[in-house]
Design a protein around this motif. Structure first.
Motif, short mmCIF file in Angstrom:
data_model
loop_
_atom_site.label_atom_id
_atom_site.label_comp_id
_atom_site.label_asym_id
_atom_site.label_seq_id
_atom_site.Cartn_x
_atom_site.Cartn_y
_atom_site.Cartn_z
N PRO C 144 0.73 -1.23 0.00
CA PRO C 144 -0.04 -0.18 -0.09
C PRO C 144 0.74 1.29 -0.07
CG PRO C 144 -0.21 -1.19 2.14
CD PRO C 144 0.51 -1.96 1.15
N VAL C 145 0.24 2.27 -0.72
CA VAL C 145 1.19 3.76 -0.68
C VAL C 145 0.66 4.39 0.41
CG1 VAL C 145 1.46 5.63 -2.14
CG2 VAL C 145 1.07 3.46 -3.40
N THR C 146 1.74 4.93 1.02
CA THR C 146 1.21 6.17 2.16
C THR C 146 1.41 7.38 1.77
OG1 THR C 146 3.39 6.13 3.05
CG2 THR C 146 1.90 4.31 3.96
N PHE C 147 0.41 8.14 1.31
CA PHE C 147 0.25 9.31 0.77
C PHE C 147 0.57 10.34 1.45
CE2 PHE C 147 -1.28 8.25 -3.36
CZ PHE C 147 -1.91 7.14 -3.44
N LEU C 148 0.53 10.27 2.67
CA LEU C 148 0.74 11.62 3.57
C LEU C 148 1.76 11.70 4.65
CD1 LEU C 148 -3.17 11.95 4.26
CD2 LEU C 148 -1.76 13.37 2.86
#
Lengths: 281, 405, 293
Positions: C144-148
């Motif tokens: 999963p990409v952690t955007f913040l």
């Protein structure tokens, strides 16, 4: 032959692009939707499935149980939206008329000046606004919130009306003056119908601002929860330990339905009203 | 027409008279999950019944907006007489003269009702500024199944804690050893403070010296970073309040939280157990926890001090406080409350036991909000690997020293 | 006329709070002690540039200002480009179901900003967000990409969310602008053998220019004050990466009570107003020049 395949190709590409744009615009709303439809006694799953395994409308009901005054808050938000649009129109129409009809040399700088209120960070205006409202005894009234919200919408509203007004030829109302009409009835009966798209546009824009921006102003101006808008009411889904997200999403969806329905009913006019005339600045 | 005018005037005078005969007390309370408008208004109505001629005007604001509301109310000169505040705000409010000291109004009997530690949280510069209304302690909540499956025993030292997280951590399967918080929010600081205090570290010591850059504090922050390797990815986007959602999935080994959230996890089918936060390597303490309290304070702008005090004492009498704690599920700040049957339940025991190992959240800190910002900078920069714990905390100490002046 | 006193009254009502902010920028005061105020002249403005407690290289205000310029520029840029693109799309005769799309486009506008931000926070969440669900399902990423969670990604992500919030308005404005361009211009161009791109550059853009400038100016002014989105998503973090001017002003007025206070926050506000005014004047000049075709 070449033309029609080109057309068809364009049609397909454009569809794909449009769908992509819609996904971007509506994805968070879809996230909200599946969260709201998930029964709240089910744990969330990581990663979140695109289609919920179980669907239930209980959260929508539960939202009212957790926050019993939810309908009241919805009503309040609606009233604030309505109030801001009415005031905005009430000021923008006469002001727009004056600005469009009378040759001010200061007209262009006046336009810049009008948007000044939007340049100030709203939190800094909280206390001065409170002071004014207190002086007029308006604390904890609908009117105070509506008036304060209008400060932010008057500029653009006036701008829109003025621009549209400029496309209406002067001779039309001049003719009515000759017939003995007063200025007001001229505006009301003749001009208003001609600028109706701008009026609708202002109405929608001001309504949305009143509906969504109430939060920060409400902090000082509202004391009792009878007047709370939906944005503050939703905080009752927050607790010291955690947040009731499922029910809150249901509440947000329900509250969003109101302006969306409003929009849909006047949709055609918004597009027309927003820029005719602004081509001239 | 004249008759109408007469009637209206008489009515106006009458109503004014009625209004003047009433004393109005303005009270500010937060709302949000647990704190409902109905419950608090019920208390107001009861008080009004017992005290005819008094009207309580309750103002409500959402929890997250409490600080903003307090500041703007005071700034506008419209502060409510009685205010619910978080105890960590007492030094700032007291220094600015926004709230009044209450020492002379607290009877010895009242003092005895509460744990001593509880009074520590509301004392500043030797004066008491609030009466505690809500208290919380925290312990580790763990997933019994994951512990068993991985052959993990309940940790009693930091090494064991790290081991436990390591053993359970299996990101390929979406299983995480520990759930941690890293977002720029007060609860993240509190999560770090758990480890700080467990290691005998402090932000400010009893003499008022800033000690956040001392070795035991540095160790605590390093440990926080080490643990984060066995936590869910991207802990910077998580607040402690949202970690429960992760724990509920049944794929997290353990984390530190309130009792309510543990109950939520139980409802969702997680087999839950508790253990107290173990003391750190530089400490002789067996266990530790951070005590967070909220209290009732009286604003200095009030013109109705006696009435305000009366209402405050009414709300915090043993019966009313017990009723409140039971209803809302808060850790009881009054000693005798723990004997009530509800608090004998198994899930309450660890939280009540933890009280004696507790230390106040903001002890000695004069400007909590500013200090919080500085600590968050330090915590986040270490978590992101942008700086090591020592440098980060030295920087923090430098600024906090200025704030403490 | 009766209108004038009404307008006058409202102008005073609008101007008084603004005047108060200007006034308080010359005083040292705190919200917590409202009766106490000290006149300090231009000290607050000097403070803007020499308060370097957090970062010795540049002052707190300058850092926030530069972040704002970058962030606002990016967000408005996205809004204008995407706005025109989608407007063109929705205006094209080749798109079936235009009516439906136009209706859907408005929905994000109807949601209060604080709530939109909360929605986006969950949508982008690395565990429960749909963005990651989709990315994982399509095998575009395997984790999963952690955007913040990093400075750069948080900055960009908040920028995109802010653009999302303002996009419906832009689309509608551009759409109406497009619709007032007479069709015969395009038909004549087609007869002359012009390509789509030429039509766009030679006909659409110039005629749309006034609308673009007006709308982007408005968007600029509004975006400079964008607070809720960043506040909910990152609170200015990680470590101040997304601390734009509105966030900084809030911090100075409400959180950093020992360093800050109303006076300093007002000075920051005045500086922001001055900057935005300069930009606006520049815009209006260009607008005037542009219309004289």
């Amino acid at each position: 032959m070449k033309m029609s395949t080109k057309r068809r190709l364009k049609g397909i590409i454009y569809q794909i692009l449009a769908v992509a744009a819609m996904i971007f615009l509506l994805l968070p709303i879809y996230q909200m939707l599946i969260t709201a439809l998930r029964p709240s006694d089910l744990p969330w799953i990581s990663p979140m499935p695109l289609i919920p395994e179980k669907v239930s409308f209980r959260n929508f009901v539960q939202a009212f149980q957790l926050v019993p005054r939810l309908p009241r808050y919805l009503l309040n938000s609606f009233l604030y939206g309505l109030g801001v649009s009415v005031i905005s129109l009430g000021i923008a129409i006469p002001a727009g008329y004056a600005l469009a009809r009378f040759e001010f040399r200061l007209r262009r700088p006046l336009m810049v000046f009008i948007i000044y209120a939007n340049m100030f960070a709203p939190i800094m205006l909280l206390i001065p606004i409170y002071v004014i409202m207190k002086r007029f005894g308006l604390i904890n009234t609908y009117l105070s919130v509506i008036l304060s919200g209008s400060i932010f919408t008057i500029p653009l509203s006036t701008w829109l009306v003025t621009s549209y007004m400029q496309t209406v030829p002067k001779d039309i109302e001049e003719a009515s003056f000759i017939d003995g009409c007063s200025v007001y009835s001229a505006i009301y009966r003749i001009i208003l119908p001609m600028i109706s798209p701008a009026v609708i546009a202002v109405f929608i824009y001001a309504f949305i601002t009143g509906w969504s921006q109430q939060f920060i102003l409400a902090l000082v101006l509202i004391k009792t929860d009878q007047l709370m808008p939906i944005t503050q009411g939703l905080y009752q889904f927050f607790s010291r330990s955690s947040v009731r997200w499922n029910e809150m999403m249901a509440a947000i969806l329900m509250s969003t339905a109101i302006p969306v329905v409003l929009f849909l009913s006047v949709q055609r006019y918004i597009v027309k009203g927003l820029t005719t005339g602004s081509l001239k600045g | 027409m004249r008759k109408l005018l007469c009637v209206v005037t008489v009515m106006a005078v009458f109503l004014m008279g009625v209004a003047m005969a009433e004393e109005v007390l303005k009270v500010l309370m937060p709302i949000g999950g647990g704190y409902t408008i109905e419950d608090q208004e019920a208390i107001a109505r009861e008080f009004e019944k017992d005290n005819p001629g008094v009207k309580i005007e309750m103002e409500f604001v959402g929890w997250a907006e409490l600080w903003n509301k307090i500041i703007t109310s005071i700034g506008a000169g419209a502060a409510p007489d009685v205010m619910y505040i978080a105890s960590r705000w007492i030094p700032v409010l007291a220094d600015m003269g926004a709230i009044i000291p209450l020492d002379e109004y607290i009877t010895p009997e009242k003092r005895e009702l509460y744990y001593d530690m509880v009074w520590d949280t509301v004392t500043y510069n030797g004066h008491v500024y609030g009466v505690v209304r809500a208290m919380s302690t925290k312990v580790f909540i763990y997933n019994k199944k994951l512990f068993e499956e991985n052959g993990v025993k309940i940790p009693t030292t930091w090494d064991e804690l790290l081991e436990a997280a390591k053993k359970i951590h299996n990101p390929a399967k979406g299983v995480y050893g520990i759930a941690m918080a890293g977002k720029r929010f007060v609860s993240t600081v509190t999560q770090f403070l758990q480890y700080l205090y467990a290691n005998d570290g402090k932000i400010v010591d009893e003499e008022g010296n800033v000690v956040i850059d001392k070795p035991n504090a540095v160790r605590a922050l390093e440990f926080y970073k080490e643990l984060s390797n066995y936590a869910q990815p991207g802990i910077i986007e998580w607040t402690r309040e949202d970690l429960i959602k992760l724990f509920e999935t049944g794929k997290v080994g353990m984390y530190i939280d309130h009792v309510h959230n543990a109950l939520k996890a139980i409802e969702k089918g997680v087999d839950v157990g508790f253990f107290l936060i173990p003391g750190g390597p530089d400490s002789v303490k067996r266990y530790s926890t951070v005590i967070v309290t909220d209290c009732i304070a009286i604003s200095s702008q009030t013109k109705k001090k006696d009435l305000a005090l009366k209402f405050m004492n009414y709300m915090t009498s043993f019966e009313k406080q017990a009723e409140w704690d039971l209803k809302l599920g808060f850790v009881p700040p009054m000693v005798k409350e723990k004997d009530l049957p509800e608090f004998q339940k198994w899930y309450w025991k660890p939280y009540i036991e933890a009280i004696k190992y507790g230390y106040p959240q903001s002890a000695g800190v004069k400007d909590w909000e500013g200090t919080q910002e500085v600590l968050l900078d330090a915590i986040q920069s270490v978590l992101l690997g942008q700086s090591d714990a020592k440098t980060a905390l030295s920087q923090a100490a430098r600024i906090i020293k200025i704030l403490q002046k | 006329m009766l209108i004038l006193p009404l307008l006058l009254a409202f102008s005073i009502f609008m101007l008084y709070p603004l005047y108060k902010v200007v006034e308080s920028s010359f005083y040292k005061a705190s919200f917590l002690n409202p009766t106490f105020r000290v006149y300090v002249g231009l000290e607050n403005f000097r403070w803007l540039f020499n308060f370097k407690v957090f970062d010795p290289r540049w002052s707190y205000f300058v850092a926030a200002l530069s972040r704002s310029l970058l962030w606002v520029g990016g967000s408005v840029g996205i809004k204008v480009v995407l706005g025109i693109a989608v407007a063109l799309l929705l205006n094209s005769q080749f798109l079936a179901g235009r009516r439906i799309y136009r209706t859907l486009v408005i929905i994000p506008w109807a949601i209060p900003w604080a709530m939109s931000s909360m929605m986006w926070a969950w949508t982008l969440n690395s565990q429960f967000g749909l963005v990651n669900s989709i990315l994982l399902k399509l095998h575009i990423v395997d984790k999963p990409v952690t955007f913040l969670t990093t400075a750069k990604s948080a900055f960009l992500t908040t920028m995109v969310v802010d653009a999302w919030v303002g996009l419906p308005f832009m689309i509608i404005m551009f759409l109406s602008g497009l619709q007032s361009i007479p069709d015969d211009l395009y038909e004549a161009a087609t007869v002359d053998g012009a390509s789509d791109w030429t039509k766009f550059v030679r006909i659409t853009l110039p005629l749309l220019k006034p609308v673009i400038l007006t709308t982007s100016l408005l968007s600029l002014v509004w975006t400079f004050n964008s607070f809720d989105i960043i506040w909910v998503l990152t609170r200015g973090g990680p470590i101040r990466a997304t601390e734009t001017l509105p966030i900084a002003i809030y911090n100075v007025a409400f959180l950093l009570t020992r360093f800050g206070g109303i006076g300093k926050a007002s000075a920051m506000t005045m500086a922001q107003v001055a900057l935005v005014t300069v930009i606006s004047v520049f815009y209006i000049r260009t607008l005037r020049r542009g219309v004289e075709i």
